[in-house]
Design an enzyme around this catalytic site. Structure first.
Site, PDB file in Angstrom:
ATOM      1  CG  ASP A  65     -16.017 -30.375  17.281  1.00  0.00           C
ATOM      2  OD1 ASP A  65     -16.622 -29.616  16.488  1.00  0.00           O
ATOM      3  OD2 ASP A  65     -14.824 -30.209  17.593  1.00  0.00           O
ATOM      4  CG  ASP A  77     -17.769 -23.190  20.826  1.00  0.00           C
ATOM      5  OD1 ASP A  77     -18.040 -23.339  19.624  1.00  0.00           O
ATOM      6  OD2 ASP A  77     -16.612 -23.016  21.248  1.00  0.00           O
ATOM      7  CG  ASP A  96     -18.301 -21.526  16.083  1.00  0.00           C
ATOM      8  OD1 ASP A  96     -18.738 -21.844  17.206  1.00  0.00           O
ATOM      9  OD2 ASP A  96     -17.163 -21.833  15.684  1.00  0.00           O
ATOM     10  CG  HIS A 119     -13.576 -23.835  24.774  1.00  0.00           C
ATOM     11  ND1 HIS A 119     -12.401 -23.777  24.040  1.00  0.00           N
ATOM     12  CD2 HIS A 119     -14.573 -23.897  23.851  1.00  0.00           C
ATOM     13  CE1 HIS A 119     -12.695 -23.798  22.743  1.00  0.00           C
ATOM     14  NE2 HIS A 119     -14.013 -23.862  22.617  1.00  0.00           N
ATOM     15  CD  GLU A 125     -14.400 -24.652  15.424  1.00  0.00           C
ATOM     16  OE1 GLU A 125     -14.072 -23.471  15.241  1.00  0.00           O
ATOM     17  OE2 GLU A 125     -14.520 -25.153  16.565  1.00  0.00           O
ATOM     18  CD  GLU A 126     -14.355 -26.101  19.952  1.00  0.00           C
ATOM     19  OE1 GLU A 126     -13.252 -25.524  20.046  1.00  0.00           O
ATOM     20  OE2 GLU A 126     -15.434 -25.517  20.146  1.00  0.00           O
TER      21      GLU A 126
END
EC number: 3.4.11.4
Length: 409
Positions: free
Chosen positions: A80, A140, A196, A379, A173-174
């Protein structure tokens, strides 16, 4: 590094943003699309014991090619991307042989500038993969996904000694949910590495202790003209609460090992308001003290309110600092550092000012530090990754597998 860039560009073309506040896991359909694609690619590569759980955890095994008492090790990435910025219709730009200066992001005024991001000065001559200024990139953690898949292809296609290699790709995960449904026993690794991280050389085994704080404020709304002694303005109470939170302990004023309080959202009316904070600290005692501080603030501001008006505070721990679990197994870090040095990379041990799936997995019995991916500025629209950094990550993964095999033979 056959197909590394091709894999990465394919993966980022799929919208896999996760979504907070959703009970189902994975939280979005797009994640299933990438997971099914990866499952197909793992099958075509000839891996075994391939499973895709109903909660979206994809696992597979590359069998050992040598005899001996070699521990099974794992590599993990998440599919994700962050819900903080658009991940739809990602249109990467490839900047070869970066010569310095600003990089235009698409058509418009957006640029990737070394003035704002000085790390660019260290990347002269490299190939940068950027956004077009309209979306995040998704390095990411699709850089990590592509690196693991490429490392598997390298190990599969070359006579490099290795034990059983376990790989897993996780969802959500986010939004902090993917690892909660990870079956450590089924995975079958003695230890693992999440792929990561950020810049080349990063090796992380310390992360924040993390908690969320949700505050509900119930006030009383009446006509402003007759409000004296009757109105209780929930928004004013919210403002008073935030005024009590230390202003110099926010994300924008802290770094390194410093913790913080972060007001992530606030909304409401005179009648009702809601606030959402996150609390972060590396030190467990300071972490607990921060939670107590929030409770004390709520009690102070709420003191003397009419019984029909109140402040409700709910604190929920998210994850803890994996350091206490990883340091019990120093060889995990030793192997990773040696692998980096063997690949002419200087290991950079630094704390994660955030969390990874590895933090939760370490407390579930799978020690799991974090390796770099070669990406930066996650992000947001300034996110980018270097091809050279991705290639280095593949080399380190392969070397870790080889060094682990040598220790067991």
């Amino acid at each position: 590094m056959d197909k590394l860039l091709e894999r990465f560009l394919h993966y980022v073309s799929l919208d896999t943003q996760s979504k907070s506040g959703v009970r189902q896991v994975p939280s979005t359909e797009g994640q299933w699309k990438l997971l099914r694609l990866l499952k197909q690619q793992l099958e075509e590569m000839g891996l075994v014991n391939i499973t895709l759980s109903e909660k979206g955890t994809l696992m597979a095994t590359l069998p050992a090619n040598v005899e001996g008492d070699i521990p099974a090790i794992g590599f993990i990435s998440h599919v994700d991307t962050s819900p903080d910025f658009s991940g739809k219709n990602v249109n990467p730009q490839i900047v070869e042989n970066y010569r310095g200066g600003d990089i235009a992001l698409g058509i418009g005024d957006e640029v990737l500038s070394p003035v704002m991001f000085p790390v660019l000065h260290q990347l002269l001559g490299q190939t940068l993969i950027t956004t077009d200024g309209k979306t995040l990139l998704g390095a990411d953690d699709k850089a990590g996904v592509a690196e693991i898949m490429t490392a598997l292809a390298v190990l599969k296609g070359n006579p490099i000694p290795h034990g059983d290699i376990k790989v897993a790709f996780t969802p959500d995960e986010e939004v902090g949910k993917g690892a909660k449904h990870f079956d450590v026993e089924e995975f079958g690794a003695q230890w693992a590495y999440t792929v990561d991280g950020g810049g080349v050389g990063e090796l992380e085994f310390e992360n924040f202790n993390a908690a969320s704080v949700n505050i509900k404020i119930v006030g009383n709304n009446v006509h402003p003209g007759t409000a004296k002694g009757v109105m209780v303005n929930a928004l004013s109470l919210a403002a008073r609460i935030h005024a009590e939170v230390p202003a110099d302990e926010a994300p924008e004023t802290t770094e390194g090992y410093e913790g913080f309080y972060h007001l992530a959202s606030m909304k409401g009316t005179v009648d009702r308001a809601e606030m959402h904070y996150i609390i972060r600290d590396f030190d467990r005692k300071q972490f607990e003290a921060r939670k107590r501080k929030m409770m004390e603030i709520a009690k102070k501001v709420g003191k003397g309110l009419h019984p029909d008006c109140y402040i409700e505070l709910v604190i929920e721990d998210s994850y803890y600092n994996m350091r206490e679990k990883v340091v019990e197994h120093p060889h995990i870090l030793d192997i990773a550092q040696q692998a980096m040095r063997d690949c002419h990379i200087t290991p950079e041990m630094k704390p994660i000012r955030g969390g990874t799936d590895g933090a939760q997995l370490s407390f579930m019995g799978l020690p799991c530090p974090n390796l770099f991916t070669g990406g930066y500025n996650y992000h947001g629209k300034h996110e980018f990754v270097t091809l050279e950094g991705m290639e280095k990550a593949v080399q380190v993964i392969v070397r870790i597998a080889e060094l682990t095999a040598k220790r067991g033979q």
